[in-house]
Enzyme design. Structure first.
Site, PDB file in Angstrom:
ATOM      1  N   HIS A 524       0.825  -1.206   0.000  1.00  0.00           N
ATOM      2  CA  HIS A 524       0.000   0.000   0.000  1.00  0.00           C
ATOM      3  C   HIS A 524       0.861   1.259   0.000  1.00  0.00           C
ATOM      4  O   HIS A 524       0.534   2.247   0.651  1.00  0.00           O
ATOM      5  CB  HIS A 524      -0.930   0.001   1.221  1.00  0.00           C
ATOM      6  CG  HIS A 524      -1.934  -1.107   1.218  1.00  0.00           C
ATOM      7  ND1 HIS A 524      -2.589  -1.529   2.355  1.00  0.00           N
ATOM      8  CD2 HIS A 524      -2.409  -1.874   0.215  1.00  0.00           C
ATOM      9  CE1 HIS A 524      -3.423  -2.513   2.047  1.00  0.00           C
ATOM     10  NE2 HIS A 524      -3.327  -2.740   0.750  1.00  0.00           N
ATOM     11  N   HIS A 568      -7.530  -0.632   2.238  1.00  0.00           N
ATOM     12  CA  HIS A 568      -6.847  -1.261   1.112  1.00  0.00           C
ATOM     13  C   HIS A 568      -6.837  -0.222  -0.001  1.00  0.00           C
ATOM     14  O   HIS A 568      -7.891   0.210  -0.461  1.00  0.00           O
ATOM     15  CB  HIS A 568      -7.568  -2.531   0.679  1.00  0.00           C
ATOM     16  CG  HIS A 568      -7.502  -3.622   1.698  1.00  0.00           C
ATOM     17  ND1 HIS A 568      -8.042  -4.859   1.490  1.00  0.00           N
ATOM     18  CD2 HIS A 568      -6.952  -3.652   2.937  1.00  0.00           C
ATOM     19  CE1 HIS A 568      -7.838  -5.623   2.565  1.00  0.00           C
ATOM     20  NE2 HIS A 568      -7.184  -4.901   3.450  1.00  0.00           N
TER      21      HIS A 568
END
Length: 595
Positions: A524, A568
């Site tokens: 991420h 996410h």
């Protein structure tokens, strides 16, 4: 099946310029969204350049259960594998960053759980950039427009999810739901979380993800729903004659005018098959969508970045901008793994046994059922608040503003996932394993992306500075301790036979050493071209994604994120694509062009 038109690259010929209105560099998640919107809603000619392969070359991307094979199975043609510099706090280990190298980008290869994160993160985004459009109340309608949400969990699991329809949309491009068949072990995980003080979360995409709940996935009828097949499939491409897509083509650098304020007028590209270079020009703008690592690299190769760093490679500095490639933020990952008593087949066993894989492939090919429509489409996740974290000296050492940020009630400190099969442990194929994956959030260590050379074919130098901030160390230690408690709960007493990967004890130093040996990247990464207001000296791009100090150049991908969101980050990429795409459409119409 998808297809893209590949142009023939030729030696530059200034008398025969290839000119488009817009050039989009990078066909990942945000790039696909922007290209689709620009081409559909304007008469502009659009060129989309992707360094990786076309989606038609990656049919396995559509098969949910094969995401593990795609990411870790040696698919070098479809994955960027970018090693970091040795990490001082991780026993000098190199961490390999994996990203999708194909149309659709990482949305083609990621674990498909859609997690929006807390509303507070978007409000913070708005605060830091001075752009109210990023507030949760304004961004939620955009999220709803993106999704086609199926609210029904699989039969027998209704008590584990209760999403409010007001938080979700129908009819959008992304198919979102809980899966058709639930992965094994959900009930046991829920019970273990409750035993250790984690409450129930009826909908972790409501703006308050804290608690344990069923995860929601980019899946429709057992098919991955991602940027390429939902925004630029063959049918959509045929409806967009003003859009041209070229794949396996590297962006060498951005071309600028000689004006007092430099203006982006095109890009130099390299066909990776032939090695030929040519130039493509634009009437309107160049939009960088190459991601957290690719966008700052191309900016620096083009002369936008820290002057001293650029000149050390013989690159003329067009705009001295030290923050290009700085401020990198990321989550980080650990797993605790267990040998268990279970008659259910684990995810890894499918790929270790050719007969099982053939059987799974046949079931999926017939009617999209079987293991490939269980793993990757369903599961459960806990987003805990860790009280021990806030009692620590590391927390007390933070400034009051950062403390208040961490204490926000809906902002979790970590994710804990139930997973099937071993990850770090080299298991035996006849045995069944499970794991708990820990995604560590709110990290404060800031990394950098820098050039290794002036050659665009060389990967950049990545230094995430993992585990360096004392608070990051405390987050990791407290998350591991929480996960150990879950694994020791009564719910697992008759199920877990042995801990095969985890700390031997729960004291700080034992846990810290385990982390130093095993901490990995969180997939991420963000922030290397950070967004801010025009008077923000730390910002690389403004609220409209425009590179500050340059005309007709924007960056629109995860590199612009000003907050390490507790989610996410695929949802960030979709939102950035939507936001940038809409503003580009408005800009095109405002310039006097017609539909």
């Amino acid at each position: 099946m998808l297809s893209s038109t590949k142009t023939e690259t030729q030696t530059p010929d200034e008398s025969k310029k290839t000119v488009f209105d817009y050039i989009i560099c990078g066909g990942g998640t945000a790039g696909c969204v922007i290209a689709a919107r620009l081409a559909a809603e304007t008469s502009a000619t659009v060129l989309l350049i992707e360094a990786g392969r076309d989606a038609s070359e990656s049919p396995d991307a559509l098969v949910p259960g094969k995401f593990v094979h795609q990411l870790f199975g040696g698919d070098s043609d479809g994955i960027w594998a970018m090693p970091s510099v040795p990490q001082k706090q991780l026993n000098d280990r190199q961490i390999v960053f994996l990203r999708g190298k194909q149309l659709g980008g990482t949305s083609a290869v990621n674990y498909m759980a859609l997690a929006r994160g807390p509303a507070a993160d978007y409000d913070e985004w708005a605060h830091r950039t001075g752009d109210e459009a990023w507030k949760w109340s304004n961004i939620l309608p955009l999220m709803k427009e993106l999704e086609d949400f199926k609210p029904q969990p699989p039969p027998g699991f209704g008590q584990y999810a209760d999403p409010d329809p007001a938080n979700h949309g129908v009819g959008g491009p992304l198919k979102i739901g809980f899966g058709d068949v639930m992965t094994p072990g959900v009930e046991r995980f829920f019970q273990a979380c409750h035993e250790t003080g984690i409450g129930f979360c009826p909908d972790n995409n409501s703006g308050n993800p804290v608690g344990v709940g069923l995860a929601q996935f980019n899946n429709g009828g057992g098919i991955r729903s991602y940027a390429a097949n939902r925004f630029l499939n063959t049918e959509k491409q045929q409806q967009l004659p003003n859009l041209q897509i070229i794949t396996r083509t590297l962006v060498n650098k951005i071309i600028f005018s000689d004006d007092t304020t430099p203006r982006a007028v095109g890009v130099e590209i390299i066909d990776q098959s032939s090695g030929r270079a040519c130039r493509m020009y634009c009437r309107q703008e160049v939009i960088m969508c190459q991601g957290t690592f690719g966008s700052p690299q191309t900016l620096m190769l083009s002369g936008i970045g820290p002057r001293e760093h650029l000149e050390s490679f013989g690159i003329d500095c067009v705009v001295d901008k030290p923050q290009v490639g700085a401020n990198m933020l990321d989550h980080s990952i650990l797993t605790l793994e267990y040998l268990v008593d279970d008659d259910n087949m684990a995810h890894n066993q499918i790929f270790e046994n050719p007969e099982l894989l053939a059987e799974a492939d046949a079931m999926y090919a017939k009617d999209k059922t079987g293991p490939h429509n269980v793993f990757g489409t369903s599961g459960t996740v806990a987003f805990p608040k860790l009280e021990g974290l806030f009692e620590s000296s590391e927390f007390q050492d933070l400034d009051k503003v950062t403390q208040a940020y961490m204490l926000e009630p809906t902002r979790p400190n970590a994710e804990i996932w139930l997973g099937s099969g071993p990850v770090a442990f080299q298991g035996e194929s006849q045995s069944v394993y499970m794991h708990h994956e820990l995604l560590l959030q709110n990290n404060l260590s800031r990394g950098t992306v820098r050039l290794k050379s002036a050659d665009a074919k060389d990967l950049p130098e990545i230094d995430p500075h993992f585990f360096e901030h004392p608070y990051d160390q405390r987050i990791a230690i407290e998350t591991v301790k929480q996960a150990m408690k879950i694994g020791q709960a009564d719910a697992y007493k008759s199920y877990v036979r042995e801990v095969v990967h985890g700390p031997s004890r729960d004291d700080d130093e034992t846990v810290r050493e385990f982390i130093r040996h095993h901490l990995g990247q969180g997939y991420h990464s963000m922030g290397t071209c950070r967004m801010g207001s025009r008077d923000d000296t730390e910002a690389v791009v403004d609220q409209d994604f425009r590179v500050i100090g340059v005309q007709d150049l924007r960056v629109a991908d995860l590199s612009v994120c000003p907050v390490l969101t507790c989610n996410h980050t695929q949802i960030n990429a979709y939102l950035i694509g939507e936001m940038a795409g809409r503003r580009l459409v408005q800009s095109f119409h405002a310039s006097g062009s017609r539909l």
